[in-house]
Motif scaffolding. Structure first.
Motif, PDB file in Angstrom:
ATOM      1  N   GLN A 275      -8.381 -10.124   5.165  1.00 19.75           N
ATOM      2  CA  GLN A 275      -9.519  -9.364   5.692  1.00 19.75           C
ATOM      3  C   GLN A 275      -9.536  -7.923   5.199  1.00 19.75           C
ATOM      4  N   ILE A 276      -8.399  -7.446   4.722  1.00 21.74           N
ATOM      5  CA  ILE A 276      -8.276  -6.026   4.383  1.00 21.74           C
ATOM      6  C   ILE A 276      -8.783  -5.723   2.976  1.00 21.74           C
ATOM      7  N   ALA A 277      -8.528  -6.620   2.025  1.00 21.46           N
ATOM      8  CA  ALA A 277      -8.902  -6.372   0.624  1.00 21.46           C
ATOM      9  C   ALA A 277     -10.373  -5.976   0.435  1.00 21.46           C
ATOM     10  N   PRO A 278     -11.329  -6.565   1.181  1.00 21.70           N
ATOM     11  CA  PRO A 278     -12.735  -6.204   0.941  1.00 21.70           C
ATOM     12  C   PRO A 278     -13.129  -4.805   1.409  1.00 21.70           C
ATOM     13  N   VAL A 279     -12.312  -4.160   2.283  1.00 20.46           N
ATOM     14  CA  VAL A 279     -12.749  -2.873   2.844  1.00 20.46           C
ATOM     15  C   VAL A 279     -11.833  -1.698   2.517  1.00 20.46           C
ATOM     16  N   ILE A 280     -10.592  -1.952   2.136  1.00 21.96           N
ATOM     17  CA  ILE A 280      -9.685  -0.852   1.818  1.00 21.96           C
ATOM     18  C   ILE A 280     -10.140  -0.174   0.526  1.00 21.96           C
ATOM     19  N   HIS A 281      -9.907   1.136   0.423  1.00 18.30           N
ATOM     20  CA  HIS A 281     -10.280   1.845  -0.802  1.00 18.30           C
ATOM     21  C   HIS A 281      -9.335   1.434  -1.932  1.00 18.30           C
ATOM     22  N   GLU A 282      -9.918   0.908  -2.986  1.00 18.56           N
ATOM     23  CA  GLU A 282      -9.175   0.506  -4.186  1.00 18.56           C
ATOM     24  C   GLU A 282      -9.346   1.619  -5.205  1.00 18.56           C
ATOM     25  N   TRP A 283      -8.245   2.062  -5.844  1.00 20.47           N
ATOM     26  CA  TRP A 283      -8.250   3.281  -6.643  1.00 20.47           C
ATOM     27  C   TRP A 283      -8.281   3.048  -8.147  1.00 20.47           C
ATOM     28  N   THR A 284      -8.462   1.819  -8.564  1.00 21.23           N
ATOM     29  CA  THR A 284      -8.574   1.576 -10.006  1.00 21.23           C
ATOM     30  C   THR A 284      -9.993   1.901 -10.477  1.00 21.23           C
ATOM     31  N   ARG A 330     -10.301  -0.002 -17.280  1.00 23.87           N
ATOM     32  CA  ARG A 330     -10.919  -0.489 -16.041  1.00 23.87           C
ATOM     33  C   ARG A 330      -9.904  -0.798 -14.948  1.00 23.87           C
ATOM     34  N   HIS A 331      -8.695  -1.219 -15.292  1.00 25.89           N
ATOM     35  CA  HIS A 331      -7.699  -1.568 -14.281  1.00 25.89           C
ATOM     36  C   HIS A 331      -6.674  -0.457 -14.064  1.00 25.89           C
ATOM     37  N   ALA A 332      -6.930   0.714 -14.652  1.00 30.10           N
ATOM     38  CA  ALA A 332      -6.024   1.850 -14.481  1.00 30.10           C
ATOM     39  C   ALA A 332      -6.405   2.641 -13.235  1.00 30.10           C
ATOM     40  N   HIS A 333      -5.415   3.282 -12.609  1.00 30.61           N
ATOM     41  CA  HIS A 333      -5.669   4.182 -11.486  1.00 30.61           C
ATOM     42  C   HIS A 333      -6.607   5.284 -11.965  1.00 30.61           C
ATOM     43  N   ILE A 334      -7.514   5.739 -11.103  1.00 32.99           N
ATOM     44  CA  ILE A 334      -8.512   6.731 -11.508  1.00 32.99           C
ATOM     45  C   ILE A 334      -7.860   8.010 -12.027  1.00 32.99           C
ATOM     46  N   ALA A 335      -6.705   8.389 -11.445  1.00 33.16           N
ATOM     47  CA  ALA A 335      -6.016   9.597 -11.916  1.00 33.16           C
ATOM     48  C   ALA A 335      -5.535   9.413 -13.354  1.00 33.16           C
ATOM     49  N   TRP A 524       1.676   5.166  -8.547  1.00 32.43           N
ATOM     50  CA  TRP A 524       0.690   5.833  -7.706  1.00 32.43           C
ATOM     51  C   TRP A 524       0.870   5.407  -6.256  1.00 32.43           C
ATOM     52  N   GLN A 525       1.063   6.386  -5.368  1.00 32.28           N
ATOM     53  CA  GLN A 525       1.273   6.104  -3.951  1.00 32.28           C
ATOM     54  C   GLN A 525       0.072   5.390  -3.342  1.00 32.28           C
ATOM     55  N   LEU A 526      -1.140   5.718  -3.825  1.00 25.90           N
ATOM     56  CA  LEU A 526      -2.351   5.115  -3.270  1.00 25.90           C
ATOM     57  C   LEU A 526      -2.607   3.710  -3.807  1.00 25.90           C
ATOM     58  N   SER A 527      -1.714   3.203  -4.657  1.00 26.59           N
ATOM     59  CA  SER A 527      -1.893   1.851  -5.193  1.00 26.59           C
ATOM     60  C   SER A 527      -0.810   0.892  -4.718  1.00 26.59           C
ATOM     61  N   ARG A 528      -0.202   1.194  -3.587  1.00 20.72           N
ATOM     62  CA  ARG A 528       0.815   0.280  -3.051  1.00 20.72           C
ATOM     63  C   ARG A 528       0.185  -1.038  -2.595  1.00 20.72           C
ATOM     64  N   PHE A 529      -1.033  -0.952  -2.068  1.00 23.32           N
ATOM     65  CA  PHE A 529      -1.689  -2.159  -1.541  1.00 23.32           C
ATOM     66  C   PHE A 529      -1.930  -3.175  -2.650  1.00 23.32           C
ATOM     67  N   TYR A 530      -1.730  -4.430  -2.318  1.00 23.07           N
ATOM     68  CA  TYR A 530      -2.062  -5.519  -3.237  1.00 23.07           C
ATOM     69  C   TYR A 530      -2.719  -6.640  -2.428  1.00 23.07           C
ATOM     70  N   PRO A 531      -3.703  -7.335  -2.998  1.00 25.01           N
ATOM     71  CA  PRO A 531      -4.367  -8.434  -2.288  1.00 25.01           C
ATOM     72  C   PRO A 531      -3.401  -9.584  -2.021  1.00 25.01           C
ATOM     73  N   MET A 532      -3.649 -10.321  -0.952  1.00 17.42           N
ATOM     74  CA  MET A 532      -2.779 -11.426  -0.563  1.00 17.42           C
ATOM     75  C   MET A 532      -2.683 -12.501  -1.641  1.00 17.42           C
ATOM     76  N   ILE A 533      -3.740 -12.654  -2.440  1.00 21.01           N
ATOM     77  CA  ILE A 533      -3.698 -13.727  -3.450  1.00 21.01           C
ATOM     78  C   ILE A 533      -2.622 -13.476  -4.498  1.00 21.01           C
ATOM     79  N   ARG A 582       5.493  -2.451 -13.007  1.00 20.77           N
ATOM     80  CA  ARG A 582       4.277  -2.813 -12.287  1.00 20.77           C
ATOM     81  C   ARG A 582       3.052  -2.274 -13.003  1.00 20.77           C
ATOM     82  N   THR A 583       3.221  -1.174 -13.724  1.00 20.65           N
ATOM     83  CA  THR A 583       2.074  -0.484 -14.296  1.00 20.65           C
ATOM     84  C   THR A 583       1.596  -1.086 -15.607  1.00 20.65           C
TER      85      THR A 583
END
Length: 674
Positions: A275-284, A330-335, A524-533, A582-583
């Motif tokens: 449920q979280i993946a669709p609403v959390i801010h993704e930074w790529t 496209r799959h890189a962190h915005i920073a 990137w600290q803001l990219s710790r989240f990963y989708p369950m899949i 990971r990067t």
């Protein structure tokens, strides 16, 4: 036998041959992108006997969409199509031209086709008919009965293309209302079954066109206890798996060269899995572009200086795989993307004479003849490359301004901390009280994440108090409350056996819904989240996915987990050393400028034949860009092509709107009372 009877006999014999050839004439593609096959279809009317140069292309609503996803109008025209028509609109006769029909095999479409081509005055000289999915036998019989149409048919072919490719490893079935029809508070099983049947048909055409026979696994229905009745929502993945399986069984019997043993894996999930993946801010870069910018699909509109000196002109560009800079970042962190774009622009200017002159001409005096000559020589290449780089520099700059204005870094950190158990309700309350000027959407997304982790915090008055604190209106509260329709009952604690699998550490006061990825560098600290899949696909690849939680429709054949496949899976991590970096998905091949980005484009079409068997993951209720990114990442990491399918691809605003529709009727009644 009279000449007329002879012609009729020949015509019937011909359709008999075609009816047989329908089993043989199935389109075949090597990857998920059907554009090559569609171009082949458009060229098919070029027969040796045909003197017609131009053709008419006739489609229905669905096939128009399929075509628009894969081909531009210029591509269609280049293949000799002078006119595109809707099969249900009144059309002028063009008796000297051939027609290509790309249509669904429905009774209505067959009636319209026969009406066009039968009788003494057909609309077109010859018809080349292509069906988007397998045609029922009774419709072939219906065509067979009309003897005037038979000699006018140039081809009958099943394309098996009822899916929409969103990139080289993703497709959607275009069931935009699937979330509402499958997860609505008022269960409408008839609507739900219709939705599932359409999805099953369209998913099956993917395997028909790729000549893949999958090992079908799905998320099992979960009950809280033996006394609890299983609901329609619980059975959604089971029902879809059964529908897809029924089509595949038919394909084994009817499609020539269709595999008789398993060649790949399919995992069927629904939105409740995460449920979280669709609403959390993704930074790529890809995800944040679609989240923060007003984009329509992949279309971005920006302003460019007018060539005539007037006001700026608006220009539409597509952010897609044909753009090498986009493909690289496209799959890189915005920073990181911002850093790389700055480096690429600086390097480009330092190496390119025309760019140097362009940037230095404002301060310098007159341009020398020698410099002018170099500028003219470099200008064509300079113009193309500087346009690409300037576009992405502009986009990245705009995104970074929005991040600063909305103070998204602080919010993003809180979201990540909630997910990994480093923050809880008190931290959310503190944020809401100190950041009263935060946007309505961002406060809503924060509460939705909180509701997914702590559903008990939103029971009764608790939820109302949180919404009042956030100063959100009733329809936003509906979006938060409707999270329970995806995650199951809020009356009991989530457990590993619930539809939304959570992992808790009993030694922590706060709940963590994701494990930290140990052994992987996190840049990137803001990219710790990963989708369950990501976790599910890795377990599937390692043969560690629970057969109780994810049973299969078919038992694997003896060769399914053969030596070759096992070796490929186990060797992949060693060969590519992916666990230590990971990067690798976020830091692409380095290139100093837009021109050298083209090397990324050339390497993008990898030879997937060298990889292990494909893994398909299908998510009902909408997939996210973070999940699509994971499939690209894991393709390299696991050395297996991972393809993501879904009913739709949703960015956070779209998902929130769809979630509100789950109780839309109740909302409208409340609004009337107010």
């Amino acid at each position: 036998m009279s000449p007329q009877e002879h012609r009729l006999h020949e015509g019937k014999a011909k359709i008999d041959i075609w009816a047989t050839e329908l089993k043989l004439c199935h389109a075949y593609v090597k990857n998920i992108d059907p554009s090559g096959l569609l171009h082949e279809m458009l060229r098919s009317a070029k027969t040796g006997n045909s003197k017609s140069t131009w053709k008419v292309l006739i489609m229905d609503k669905l096939t128009v969409k399929i075509m628009s996803y894969s081909c531009k109008m210029a591509d269609i025209t280049q293949e000799g199509v002078s006119l595109v028509e809707d099969i249900y609109r009144r059309r002028q006769p063009l008796t000297t031209m051939d027609a290509i029909y790309f249509i669904q095999p429905t009774k209505e479409n067959i009636i319209m086709f026969l009406s066009d081509m039968s009788g003494r005055s057909p609309l077109y000289k010859k018809a080349f008919v292509f069906f988007s999915s397998p045609i029922p036998r009774e419709l072939v019989t219906h065509i067979k009965k009309d003897s005037t149409v038979l000699p006018r048919i140039g081809a009958l072919r099943e394309m098996n293309l009822e899916y929409f490719a969103i990139d080289s490893q993703g497709f959607v079935t275009d069931n935009e209302r699937a979330l509402e029809e499958l997860f609505s508070d008022e269960e409408n099983t008839r609507k739900g079954d219709v939705c599932l049947n359409v999805m099953a048909t369209r998913i099956a055409t993917v395997f028909a066109s790729l000549r893949e026979f999958p090992f079908v696994r799905y998320r099992a229905a979960k009950s809280l206890d033996a006394m609890t009745m299983t609901t329609f929502r619980d059975l959604i993945p089971t029902k879809l798996a059964a529908g897809v399986w029924n089509h595949l069984v038919k394909y084994k019997q009817t499609i020539e060269n269709f595999p008789q043993t398993e060649t790949c894996e399919l995992l069927i999930l629904d939105r409740s899995i995460d449920q979280i993946a669709p609403v959390i801010h993704e930074w790529t870069y890809d995800a944040i572009c679609h989240d923060l910018l007003n984009m329509e699909g992949n279309k971005y509109v920006h302003e460019i200086p007018s060539k005539t000196g007037g006001p700026p002109e608006k220009k539409e560009v597509l952010l897609e795989e044909h753009d090498p800079v986009w493909l690289e970042l496209r799959h890189a962190h915005i920073a990181y993307a911002s850093e790389r774009l700055h480096e690429k622009m600086t390097s480009f200017i330092s190496k390119n004479k025309a760019a140097q002159i362009h940037h230095g001409s404002k301060d310098s005096g007159e341009i020398s003849t020698r410099d002018l000559q170099k500028m003219v020589q470099a200008l064509p290449q300079y113009s193309e490359q500087i346009d690409k780089l300037s576009l992405h520099v502009e986009i990245a700059g705009k995104i970074n301004r929005i991040i600063r204005e909305l103070e998204l870094r602080e919010l993003g950190q809180l979201e990540q901390d909630l997910v990994f158990g480093d923050a809880g309700l008190k931290d959310v309350i503190k944020y809401l009280t100190t950041k009263e000027d935060a946007s309505r959407e961002n406060k809503l997304r924060l509460l939705m994440i909180l509701a997914a982790i702590y559903p008990e915090k939103f029971e009764g008055e608790k939820g109302l108090n949180l919404m009042k604190l956030a100063k959100l209106p009733p329809d936003d509260m509906a979006a938060v409350n409707n999270m329970r329709l995806l995650g199951g009952s809020s009356d009991s604690k989530k457990s590993s056996s619930s539809p939304f699998s959570l992992t808790f550490d009993i030694h922590k006061k706060k709940q963590a819904v994701r494990k930290e990825r140990t052994g992987e560098e996190e840049t990137w600290q803001l990219s710790r989240f990963y989708p369950m899949i990501e976790e599910l696909i890795e377990k599937l690849c390692k043969r560690e996915l629970s057969k109780d939680d994810y049973p299969c429709m078919n038992d694997p054949s003896p060769t399914f987990h053969g030596t070759t496949q096992t070796a490929a899976v186990h060797q992949a991590p060693v060969a590519h050393s992916m666990r230590s970096r990971r990067t690798t998905w976020a830091r692409p091949r380095n290139s100093d400028d837009g021109h050298s980005s083209d090397s990324v484009l050339r390497h993008a079409s990898s030879d997937f034949k060298k990889m292990g068997q494909r893994i398909f993951v299908f998510i009902m209720g909408g997939a996210t860009r973070s999940e699509l990114r994971v499939c690209h990442k894991l393709t390299t990491k696991l050395n297996r092509e991972i393809i993501l399918g879904s009913s739709s691809l949703d960015d956070p605003p779209q998902f929130i709107t769809k979630l509100k529709l789950l109780t839309a009727d109740e909302l409208s009644l409340d609004d009337l009372q107010i």
